[in-house]
Design an enzyme around this catalytic site. Structure first.
Site, PDB file in Angstrom:
ATOM      1  N   THR A   4     -41.932  16.143 -71.210  1.00  0.00           N
ATOM      2  CA  THR A   4     -40.906  16.399 -70.190  1.00  0.00           C
ATOM      3  C   THR A   4     -40.888  15.260 -69.199  1.00  0.00           C
ATOM      4  O   THR A   4     -41.952  14.768 -68.828  1.00  0.00           O
ATOM      5  CB  THR A   4     -41.269  17.683 -69.411  1.00  0.00           C
ATOM      6  OG1 THR A   4     -41.250  18.765 -70.329  1.00  0.00           O
ATOM      7  CG2 THR A   4     -40.310  17.948 -68.270  1.00  0.00           C
ATOM      8  N   ARG A  40     -36.310  29.674 -76.832  1.00  0.00           N
ATOM      9  CA  ARG A  40     -37.621  29.480 -76.183  1.00  0.00           C
ATOM     10  C   ARG A  40     -37.446  28.694 -74.866  1.00  0.00           C
ATOM     11  O   ARG A  40     -36.719  27.716 -74.810  1.00  0.00           O
ATOM     12  CB  ARG A  40     -38.547  28.730 -77.132  1.00  0.00           C
ATOM     13  CG  ARG A  40     -39.963  28.445 -76.577  1.00  0.00           C
ATOM     14  CD  ARG A  40     -40.084  27.051 -76.040  1.00  0.00           C
ATOM     15  NE  ARG A  40     -41.429  26.736 -75.577  1.00  0.00           N
ATOM     16  CZ  ARG A  40     -41.712  25.663 -74.854  1.00  0.00           C
ATOM     17  NH1 ARG A  40     -40.792  24.802 -74.528  1.00  0.00           N
ATOM     18  NH2 ARG A  40     -42.944  25.445 -74.452  1.00  0.00           N
ATOM     19  N   GLY A  68     -39.625  26.810 -71.758  1.00  0.00           N
ATOM     20  CA  GLY A  68     -40.945  26.329 -71.341  1.00  0.00           C
ATOM     21  C   GLY A  68     -41.109  26.403 -69.825  1.00  0.00           C
ATOM     22  O   GLY A  68     -40.392  27.140 -69.138  1.00  0.00           O
ATOM     23  N   THR A  81     -46.082  18.268 -67.208  1.00  0.00           N
ATOM     24  CA  THR A  81     -45.696  18.119 -68.603  1.00  0.00           C
ATOM     25  C   THR A  81     -46.865  18.589 -69.466  1.00  0.00           C
ATOM     26  O   THR A  81     -48.003  18.566 -69.023  1.00  0.00           O
ATOM     27  CB  THR A  81     -45.309  16.670 -68.950  1.00  0.00           C
ATOM     28  OG1 THR A  81     -44.943  16.595 -70.335  1.00  0.00           O
ATOM     29  CG2 THR A  81     -46.447  15.699 -68.693  1.00  0.00           C
ATOM     30  N   GLY A  82     -46.554  19.029 -70.664  1.00  0.00           N
ATOM     31  CA  GLY A  82     -47.608  19.538 -71.541  1.00  0.00           C
ATOM     32  C   GLY A  82     -47.135  20.821 -72.197  1.00  0.00           C
ATOM     33  O   GLY A  82     -45.937  21.037 -72.353  1.00  0.00           O
TER      34      GLY A  82
HETATM   35  N1  ASP Z   1     -43.628  21.323 -70.855  1.00  0.00           N
HETATM   36  C1  ASP Z   1     -42.613  21.191 -71.851  1.00  0.00           C
HETATM   37  C2  ASP Z   1     -42.357  22.513 -72.502  1.00  0.00           C
HETATM   38  O1  ASP Z   1     -43.288  23.248 -72.776  1.00  0.00           O
HETATM   39  C3  ASP Z   1     -42.876  20.170 -72.887  1.00  0.00           C
HETATM   40  C4  ASP Z   1     -43.620  18.941 -72.432  1.00  0.00           C
HETATM   41  O2  ASP Z   1     -43.688  18.626 -71.273  1.00  0.00           O
HETATM   42  O3  ASP Z   1     -44.183  18.238 -73.262  1.00  0.00           O
HETATM   43  O4  ASP Z   1     -41.214  22.803 -72.786  1.00  0.00           O
END
Ligand code: ASP
Length: 318
Positions: free
Chosen positions: A150, A178, A180, A201-202
């Protein structure tokens, strides 16, 4: 003092643009929106906006949010399809007193009524990644996997306003619908001009369990430096998840306080982020967590930067 911090190397061009705007006197709302749009528009970043990777039904569903740290206004869209710049729709929604978080069809209707640009966000390149992945997992159940990232930013302007914003296509191969952490206030982002802001992010499903962006702003409000606040919040959530569930997903956070001091923390190797501050050139850093739980980082080398772009733009081998 003005400043900007953002997740991942892909934010660099956006942060550079935002920095120019802040230097010329723009406010933190306009700068953060323009910075994120820059990332959304670049077709080779496969986890944000145009060129983002699709869900398991080969549709690009996008999440984005915006928060104004002066008024605490929040706007967000989730699982929106076929609109070019979700962050701008989120910002527009933040001015509504009710109905400021919209999903799917409702978000698209709003965007249409407000005249936002419609665009097919699924590129040929993203389709090729999808087909490649399908082949790799042929015969197995499709699962979301680590084709995600993200762009999350915190921005401070010369007038002391703090904003935060996010934009993402979420997890590659996610289920339709979905959502996030990125459009969820307190999890993917938080901004309070009296304190500062944070963004994440994650793995959204795990980041949400700690309301982690709010937690970092709360710790900064108690007087912690952004670096301390990020490390404490990330290490604690990581440890809690491991204790209770045996594992923790990827957690990476950036934060900046109202003085322009900043911090990051991560539980993965190779988390990159971009920072711009008044009087300094925008830079990309690479961070990792040491044995002692402290996060260390160094500026990305020119070689690393060039290699990054080469890999992003390389043809997809199907
Ligand atoms: N946090 C984001 C999600 O779960 C994805 C990411 O940041 O890698 O949608």
């Amino acid at each position: 003092m003005w400043g900007m911090i953002a997740t991942w190397r892909m934010a660099f061009e956006g942060v550079s643009k935002g920095a120019e705007m802040l230097e010329a006197g723009s406010n933190a709302g306009d700068a953060v929106e323009a910075a994120i749009r820059e990332v959304e528009d670049f077709p080779y970043y496969k986890s944000v906006g145009y060129g983002g990777l699709p869900n398991e039904e080969m549709e690009v569903e996008l999440d984005a949010a915006y928060m104004d740290g002066d008024t605490l206004d929040v706007g967000a869209v989730a699982a929106i399809k076929d609109y070019a710049n979700p962050v701008s729709i989120a910002r527009r929604l933040s001015r509504e007193t009710v109905n400021s978080v919209l999903v799917g069809e409702g978000a698209e209707k709003f965007a249409h009524k407000e005249g936002f640009e419609r665009k097919n966000m699924l590129t040929d390149r993203a389709k090729a990644f999808y087909r490649k992945r399908r082949k790799e997992v042929a015969g197995q159940e499709l699962k979301p996997y680590s084709g995600h990232d993200t762009v999350g930013m915190v921005c401070l302007d010369d007038g002391g306003k703090v904003t935060a914003a996010t934009s993402t296509s979420g997890l590659f191969m996610k289920k339709k619908g979905r959502v996030g952490d990125s459009p969820i206030v307190g999890s993917g982002f938080y901004a309070d001009s009296k304190v500062g802001g944070a963004s994440a992010t994650g793995l959204g499903e795990d980041l949400m369990k700690g309301c982690i962006s709010y937690e970092i702003v709360r710790l900064m409000k108690e007087g912690l430096h952004p670096q301390e606040a990020c490390e404490r919040a990330v290490n604690l959530l990581d440890a809690e998840l491991k204790e209770r569930r045996g594992k923790a997903g990827d957690l990476s956070l950036v934060a900046m306080n109202r003085e322009g001091q900043w911090g990051v923390a991560t539980n993965i190797e190779g988390f990159s982020f971009a920072v711009a501050l008044k009087g300094q050139k925008p830079k990309v850093y690479l961070a990792k967590r040491g044995e002692d739980g402290r996060c260390t980082f160094e500026e990305a080398s020119r070689e690393w930067m060039e290699d990054y772009m080469r890999t992003r733009m390389a043809p997809v081998e199907e």
